[in-house]
Design a protein around this motif. Sequence first.
Motif, mmCIF file in Angstrom:
data_model
loop_
_atom_site.group_PDB
_atom_site.id
_atom_site.type_symbol
_atom_site.label_atom_id
_atom_site.label_comp_id
_atom_site.label_asym_id
_atom_site.label_seq_id
_atom_site.Cartn_x
_atom_site.Cartn_y
_atom_site.Cartn_z
ATOM 1 N N LEU A 39 -12.297 -42.506 -73.416
ATOM 2 C CA LEU A 39 -10.957 -41.965 -73.617
ATOM 3 C C LEU A 39 -11.012 -40.597 -74.294
ATOM 4 N N LEU A 40 -11.912 -40.450 -75.260
ATOM 5 C CA LEU A 40 -12.067 -39.154 -75.921
ATOM 6 C C LEU A 40 -12.477 -38.082 -74.916
ATOM 7 N N THR A 41 -13.362 -38.428 -73.981
ATOM 8 C CA THR A 41 -13.777 -37.485 -72.951
ATOM 9 C C THR A 41 -12.592 -37.064 -72.087
ATOM 10 N N VAL A 42 -11.783 -38.049 -71.686
ATOM 11 C CA VAL A 42 -10.606 -37.753 -70.861
ATOM 12 C C VAL A 42 -9.638 -36.843 -71.600
ATOM 13 N N VAL A 74 -10.778 -33.258 -71.895
ATOM 14 C CA VAL A 74 -10.519 -32.464 -70.692
ATOM 15 C C VAL A 74 -9.105 -31.907 -70.732
ATOM 16 N N LYS A 75 -8.126 -32.740 -71.086
ATOM 17 C CA LYS A 75 -6.737 -32.286 -71.154
ATOM 18 C C LYS A 75 -6.555 -31.227 -72.251
ATOM 19 N N ALA A 76 -7.271 -31.396 -73.360
ATOM 20 C CA ALA A 76 -7.131 -30.470 -74.483
ATOM 21 C C ALA A 76 -7.959 -29.204 -74.310
ATOM 22 N N VAL A 115 -0.907 -32.068 -75.179
ATOM 23 C CA VAL A 115 -0.934 -33.488 -74.826
ATOM 24 C C VAL A 115 -2.312 -34.065 -75.108
ATOM 25 N N GLY A 116 -3.373 -33.322 -74.754
ATOM 26 C CA GLY A 116 -4.724 -33.787 -75.012
ATOM 27 C C GLY A 116 -4.995 -33.969 -76.496
ATOM 28 N N THR A 134 -2.974 -37.025 -77.826
ATOM 29 C CA THR A 134 -3.510 -38.334 -77.470
ATOM 30 C C THR A 134 -4.807 -38.638 -78.209
ATOM 31 N N ILE A 135 -5.637 -37.622 -78.460
ATOM 32 C CA ILE A 135 -6.815 -37.842 -79.304
ATOM 33 C C ILE A 135 -6.385 -38.349 -80.675
ATOM 34 N N LEU A 136 -5.404 -37.686 -81.253
ATOM 35 C CA LEU A 136 -4.923 -38.065 -82.585
ATOM 36 C C LEU A 136 -4.294 -39.457 -82.576
#
Length: 313
Positions: free
Chosen positions: A211-214, A217-219, A249-250, A253-255
């Motif tokens: 999930l962090l990888t995904v 990518v967004k961030a 958004v990236g 979502t990480i946070l």
Amino acid sequence: MSALVILPLLVPLLAGSLLLLAGRTARTWPPVVSAVAVLLQLLAAQALGVATGDGTVLAYLAGNWAAPFGIALAADRLAVILLSLTAVLALASLLAGRDQPGDGLFHGLFQLQLFGLNGAFLTADLFNLFVFFEVLLCASYALLVRGPGGERFRVATHYVVINLLASSLFLLAAAILYGVLGTLNLADLAVRVASVPESDLPLVNAAGLLLLTVFAVKAALLPLGLWLPATYRAAPLAVSILFVLMTKVGVYTILRVSTVVYGLEGVPDGGLELPLLLPLALLTLGIAAFGAIAARDLRTLVSHLVVGSAGTL
């Protein structure tokens, strides 16, 4: 008051559906409808800000299905801040997009991208986060390739391929978490991760790293964010403004996932450790600074500054 949570989703969804039905034939009223829809989203965000200003978290269960089986939405102060930022930048995007086609197709896709962005900030379920990601990405694919230019299509191809690979990893991570824990509701995940057996912890942490990888990518976190400067530079101006929000958004979502799902005390071994996050963020900030210094035009300069802002956050 909890009914307010659904408004930032209903408004762009209904407006986008109406505008897409109008298609390319309508030329005069779609910009007006789009602007009114954005203003309503801004008002809804401000109303939510008043309701959550004291730290209250508003929850909404679509169809009154109890969590974790239904579509759960939640609004807190962080989500409301980003909803307000989205609406403000969307207004700026519409003003900057006066040279864009004023047909219903453009503004319908524009509203659907806002629907995906708002949904990503409000969702309380990991699978619905994936759905909102796909909605905003599909709209951004179509907006990116509008207009002539081989460079735009080349950049769009890279953008689509990278994000499709990220979506595949997202589904894999969600499948692992659901297989081990039996839920994808964020609040429910937090409870079950806190009591996960020692034997299942490697799988849970592996899903977290996927999930962090995904989200990286967004961030546009390096080395996964090399797609953004070229994409931002090639996109139409009105679309590139919304691309600024995609990096946020990236970061969001990480946070959200790392603190809600993996940040509880009592998680075996202290939960998911992210020792590389700070070095990667500093590397992202440094490379973005060099890119901005070397930029020869304003669009390239701003694209590197967008990457730098994500690294700072």
